[in-house]
Design an enzyme around this catalytic site. Sequence first.
Site, mmCIF file in Angstrom:
data_model
loop_
_atom_site.group_PDB
_atom_site.id
_atom_site.type_symbol
_atom_site.label_atom_id
_atom_site.label_comp_id
_atom_site.label_asym_id
_atom_site.label_seq_id
_atom_site.Cartn_x
_atom_site.Cartn_y
_atom_site.Cartn_z
ATOM 1 N N GLU A 63 0.826 -1.214 0.000
ATOM 2 C CA GLU A 63 0.000 0.000 0.000
ATOM 3 C C GLU A 63 0.858 1.262 0.000
ATOM 4 O O GLU A 63 1.938 1.287 0.599
ATOM 5 C CB GLU A 63 -0.871 0.010 1.270
ATOM 6 N N ASP A 234 -7.589 -4.822 8.827
ATOM 7 C CA ASP A 234 -7.222 -3.590 8.117
ATOM 8 C C ASP A 234 -7.145 -3.785 6.613
ATOM 9 O O ASP A 234 -6.407 -3.092 5.933
ATOM 10 C CB ASP A 234 -5.888 -3.042 8.675
HETATM 11 P P1 NAD Z 1 2.529 -10.476 13.406
HETATM 12 O O1 NAD Z 1 2.341 -11.448 12.283
HETATM 13 O O2 NAD Z 1 3.897 -10.178 13.888
HETATM 14 O O3 NAD Z 1 1.664 -10.955 14.671
HETATM 15 C C1 NAD Z 1 0.342 -11.410 14.559
HETATM 16 C C2 NAD Z 1 0.096 -12.443 15.662
HETATM 17 O O4 NAD Z 1 -1.302 -12.820 15.633
HETATM 18 C C3 NAD Z 1 0.901 -13.732 15.492
HETATM 19 O O5 NAD Z 1 1.687 -13.961 16.640
HETATM 20 C C4 NAD Z 1 -0.171 -14.818 15.297
HETATM 21 O O6 NAD Z 1 0.182 -16.055 15.875
HETATM 22 C C5 NAD Z 1 -1.357 -14.183 16.011
HETATM 23 N N1 NAD Z 1 -2.663 -14.720 15.645
HETATM 24 C C6 NAD Z 1 -3.121 -15.043 14.408
HETATM 25 N N2 NAD Z 1 -4.401 -15.493 14.511
HETATM 26 C C7 NAD Z 1 -4.741 -15.441 15.816
HETATM 27 C C8 NAD Z 1 -5.919 -15.745 16.541
HETATM 28 N N3 NAD Z 1 -7.001 -16.234 15.930
HETATM 29 N N4 NAD Z 1 -5.943 -15.534 17.893
HETATM 30 C C9 NAD Z 1 -4.845 -15.057 18.521
HETATM 31 N N5 NAD Z 1 -3.693 -14.757 17.892
HETATM 32 C C10 NAD Z 1 -3.642 -14.952 16.543
HETATM 33 O O7 NAD Z 1 1.797 -9.128 12.938
HETATM 34 P P2 NAD Z 1 1.934 -7.666 13.550
HETATM 35 O O8 NAD Z 1 2.998 -6.893 12.854
HETATM 36 O O9 NAD Z 1 1.957 -7.720 15.042
HETATM 37 O O10 NAD Z 1 0.548 -7.046 13.068
HETATM 38 C C11 NAD Z 1 -0.671 -7.540 13.588
HETATM 39 C C12 NAD Z 1 -1.834 -7.041 12.773
HETATM 40 O O11 NAD Z 1 -1.949 -5.623 12.923
HETATM 41 C C13 NAD Z 1 -1.673 -7.283 11.268
HETATM 42 O O12 NAD Z 1 -2.898 -7.782 10.781
HETATM 43 C C14 NAD Z 1 -1.365 -5.928 10.697
HETATM 44 O O13 NAD Z 1 -1.826 -5.815 9.375
HETATM 45 C C15 NAD Z 1 -2.114 -5.029 11.650
HETATM 46 N N6 NAD Z 1 -1.571 -3.659 11.758
HETATM 47 C C16 NAD Z 1 -2.474 -2.654 11.851
HETATM 48 C C17 NAD Z 1 -2.026 -1.356 12.006
HETATM 49 C C18 NAD Z 1 -3.013 -0.246 12.152
HETATM 50 O O14 NAD Z 1 -2.639 0.926 12.097
HETATM 51 N N7 NAD Z 1 -4.271 -0.534 12.392
HETATM 52 C C19 NAD Z 1 -0.652 -1.076 12.016
HETATM 53 C C20 NAD Z 1 0.253 -2.140 11.953
HETATM 54 C C21 NAD Z 1 -0.225 -3.433 11.828
#
Ligand code: NAD
Length: 346
Positions: A63, A234
């Site tokens: 993005e 997101d």
């Molecule tokens: P990451 O992959 O490092 O961590 C995600 C974690 O979620 C993993 O440890 C995984 O095991 C866990 N997980 C997956 N399914 C699960 C479930 N059903 N129950 C519990 N845990 C589960 O990712 P990250 O960098 O920490 O990002 C997390 C999310 O936040 C991503 O989807 C990312 O796109 C989003 N994000 C949003 C923003 C925002 O501004 N809103 C900013 C950054 C990241």
Amino acid sequence: MQPSDKALVPFVSVDNMMRLVHHIGVEQMITQIAQQIDSDFKRWESFDKTPRIPAHSPHGVIELMPTSDGEAYGFKYVNGHPKNTSEGLQTVTAFGLLADVYTGYPTLLTEMTMLTALRTAATSALVGSYLAPKNASTMAMIGNGAQSEFQCLAFKAMCGIDTVRLYDTDRNATAKCAANLQERGLTVVACQTPEDAIEGAQIITTCTADKKNATILTDNMVGPGVHINAIGGDCPGKTELHRDILLRSEIFVEYPEQTRIEGEIQALEADHPVTEIWRVMTGQAKGRTDDRQITLFDSVGFAIEDFSALRYIKNAIGGTDFYEPLDMLADPDDPRDLYGMLMRAQ
Ligand code: NAD
């Protein structure tokens, strides 16, 4: 030949970003970025705004997130690839650029993987400071990946949280998060189920990564009075909450035009009422109105948050050695003699 000084662009590498964070302190830096976001959201109408521009693939999304306030222009390049961690790669990586609107010249290029975690935590806790129940002390942190420690420390620094209850489907992620949060002034409880994690929590943060309409929280798990900080949903087809929770919640968003495409509210009708959080910050709209209300921050991440973070970094590196001057802009002394500049370099 040396490039002219005016054309050198300050570049903040990952290494220098980490030095800067240690120099300032993680919680201090998150709090300061939040102050910058707060003041920029309070002048919301002075920004050019557009939903971010995605390139979807079966593997994830790439993005671009641009905005401008008429004086500075910023954009972030960011990806979201939930499958990456299984290949030893980050789900989210990013870099960003700030430019001068008057000349169009870049004024900063920086890594933003670390900075995105800081600004996302800053935004979450800033919104939490407007919406979470007063005297909240416990947060459930569901999804213990790359963003999670930043989220926990932000809510500690800005919302007075003293206990975090961690849950992840991957126990190694929870163990990593718990270990990283040791001796940070938080009571950390590793939980076996999401139901256990939300026990006694006044704030629930969901921060999971899966490219599907997941149900991290079901309706019966969410009691009255809680604040939900939902940041993992997101993207189109990538959400975290059961629709019934949305129907019971007062929903707050960054920029509705983007959130209706990407956020939890993609499960609702297009005219379902939501409140733009900048209106709460400026006092034009109400935040939490009673103790039993469920407030939901349907966060997707918006370009102005990155713009605030970029400007914060630009100010923070002034007079320091936390950057390198980067020769990324051809700038001949005679502006029309680009070819001559090339030939003289032979
Ligand atoms: P990451 O992959 O490092 O961590 C995600 C974690 O979620 C993993 O440890 C995984 O095991 C866990 N997980 C997956 N399914 C699960 C479930 N059903 N129950 C519990 N845990 C589960 O990712 P990250 O960098 O920490 O990002 C997390 C999310 O936040 C991503 O989807 C990312 O796109 C989003 N994000 C949003 C923003 C925002 O501004 N809103 C900013 C950054 C990241």
